[in-house]
Design an enzyme around this catalytic site. Structure first.
Site, PDB file in Angstrom:
ATOM      1  N   ASP A 158     -11.058   2.731   4.571  1.00  0.00           N
ATOM      2  CA  ASP A 158     -11.367   1.292   4.556  1.00  0.00           C
ATOM      3  C   ASP A 158     -12.867   1.034   4.743  1.00  0.00           C
ATOM      4  O   ASP A 158     -13.312  -0.108   4.656  1.00  0.00           O
ATOM      5  CB  ASP A 158     -10.616   0.586   5.697  1.00  0.00           C
ATOM      6  CG  ASP A 158      -9.453  -0.244   5.193  1.00  0.00           C
ATOM      7  OD1 ASP A 158      -9.344  -0.408   3.965  1.00  0.00           O
ATOM      8  OD2 ASP A 158      -8.668  -0.734   6.032  1.00  0.00           O
ATOM      9  N   LYS A 190       0.835  -1.198   0.000  1.00  0.00           N
ATOM     10  CA  LYS A 190       0.000   0.000   0.000  1.00  0.00           C
ATOM     11  C   LYS A 190       0.877   1.258   0.000  1.00  0.00           C
ATOM     12  O   LYS A 190       0.610   2.223  -0.728  1.00  0.00           O
ATOM     13  CB  LYS A 190      -0.927  -0.003   1.232  1.00  0.00           C
ATOM     14  CG  LYS A 190      -2.022  -1.066   1.130  1.00  0.00           C
ATOM     15  CD  LYS A 190      -2.770  -1.299   2.438  1.00  0.00           C
ATOM     16  CE  LYS A 190      -3.740  -2.467   2.278  1.00  0.00           C
ATOM     17  NZ  LYS A 190      -4.439  -2.858   3.506  1.00  0.00           N
ATOM     18  N   GLN A 205      -4.146  -1.893   9.722  1.00  0.00           N
ATOM     19  CA  GLN A 205      -4.123  -3.208   9.084  1.00  0.00           C
ATOM     20  C   GLN A 205      -4.631  -4.264  10.069  1.00  0.00           C
ATOM     21  O   GLN A 205      -4.144  -4.378  11.187  1.00  0.00           O
ATOM     22  CB  GLN A 205      -2.679  -3.534   8.652  1.00  0.00           C
ATOM     23  CG  GLN A 205      -2.539  -4.806   7.863  1.00  0.00           C
ATOM     24  CD  GLN A 205      -3.162  -4.710   6.468  1.00  0.00           C
ATOM     25  OE1 GLN A 205      -3.082  -3.670   5.806  1.00  0.00           O
ATOM     26  NE2 GLN A 205      -3.783  -5.784   6.026  1.00  0.00           N
TER      27      GLN A 205
END
Ligand code: NAP
Length: 282
Positions: free
Chosen positions: A121, A54, A98
């Protein structure tokens, strides 16, 4: 008959190229650079690879990356304090933690701490609620990427029977909401579904997000269906999806491979979400 292979790599490359152009014009217009902050807790090797990917992708399109790494034994208070700091930081447009985080931490509580305006997200309660109510808001990069692949493949959604295997907050639930919003008739299956094969055989659009290689057999696929394989499992020879590709490709009209299908779209859509966040803040 052999299915059309939906090329996620090519589509993702196009999305990324467009994001790079849009980032450049955003910087020229506003003098600001979009920024993505990632938070990685612990030393899980796979998670480190995902976060590294990412960050690298951000650099390639001109998004500034803020790569925060915390030790596995960090306290919840410390993680939440970092999220608060990132929420307040003007240079940070999007924040993601994450998952999974170590067991002693509350992953849902951490993701829900992200400011909804930076929730690239789509994992906050507010973002999930907005999606469920049909309101604008951030949608997770993987389900958003699947919608782009379906559009690219010209798959009709209105009135289609769509079956999503998997009901995670990360993928299955938002995926089902997006299909519903596009007027598909949606069935969500999971580990307690009585007759998974029968449900799959009804699907015009079959989306598998489980993490069990080869779970979806060829004879579960309705002839002419579109099959989207989200599952990724590391096996000896590389990566395996949830669908028996060799069998399903003979029956479906269109299918995504693993690797090279959904995976590349996830990072591309994350970059897109980060730029959207930056535009909103500006
Ligand atoms: P998850 O949270 O573990 O959810 C898995 C889902 O599969 C659960 O809803 C579970 O049901 C269901 N399930 C498990 N065994 C089943 C079975 N035998 N039959 C039917 N359903 C079953 O996983 P996730 O985060 O959604 O991810 C799913 C897969 O997609 C993983 O392989 C992951 O690596 C992959 N993924 C890929 C990307 C990408 O970018 N390519 C992004 C996200 C996820 P219960 O709810 O009843 O337990």
């Amino acid at each position: 008959m052999s299915a059309t292979i939906i090329d996620g790599r090519a589509m993702a490359a196009r999305v990324r190229a467009q994001v790079a152009l849009d980032v450049a014009s955003f910087v020229a217009q506003t003098g600001r650079t979009p920024g993505l902050a990632t938070v990685l807790v612990g030393d899980d090797a796979a998670s480190a690879v995902y976060v590294g990917g990412k960050q690298k992708a951000c650099a390639e399109v001109g998004i500034r990356g803020f790569d925060h790494r915390l030790p596995a034994d960090v306290s919840l208070e410390t993680v939440l304090a970092l999220i608060d700091e990132l929420n307040a930081d003007q240079q940070v447009s999007g924040v993601l933690c994450q998952l999974p985080v170590p067991d002693h931490l509350d992953g849902a509580g951490i993701t829900n701490r992200v400011d909804v305006r930076k929730d690239v997200d789509g994992l906050t309660i507010a973002s999930a609620g907005r999606l469920a109510l049909g309101l604008d808001g951030f949608v997770g990069a993987t389900p958003a990427g699947v919608m782009l692949l379906l559009a690219e493949a010209d798959v009709p959604l209105a009135g289609a029977e769509a079956v999503v295997i998997g009901r995670s907050n990360l993928f299955g639930k938002p995926m089902a909401q997006l299909l519903l919003r596009a007027h598909a008739t949606v069935t969500i299956c999971h580990s307690r579904t009585g007759d998974l094969a029968a449900a799959c055989r009804r699907a015009d659009i079959l989306i598998a997000a489980v993490g069990v290689p080869g779970l979806v057999r060829g004879d579960w696929v309705k002839p002419g269906a579109t099959v989207i394989d989200v599952g990724v499992t590391r096996v000896d020879g590389g990566l395996a999806g949830d669908v028996d590709f060799a069998a399903a490709v003979q029956i479906a009209a269109a299918i995504t491979p693993v690797p090279g299908g959904v995976g590349p779209m996830t990072i591309a859509c994350l970059l897109r979400n980060t730029l959207t966040a930056a535009k909103m803040h500006a």
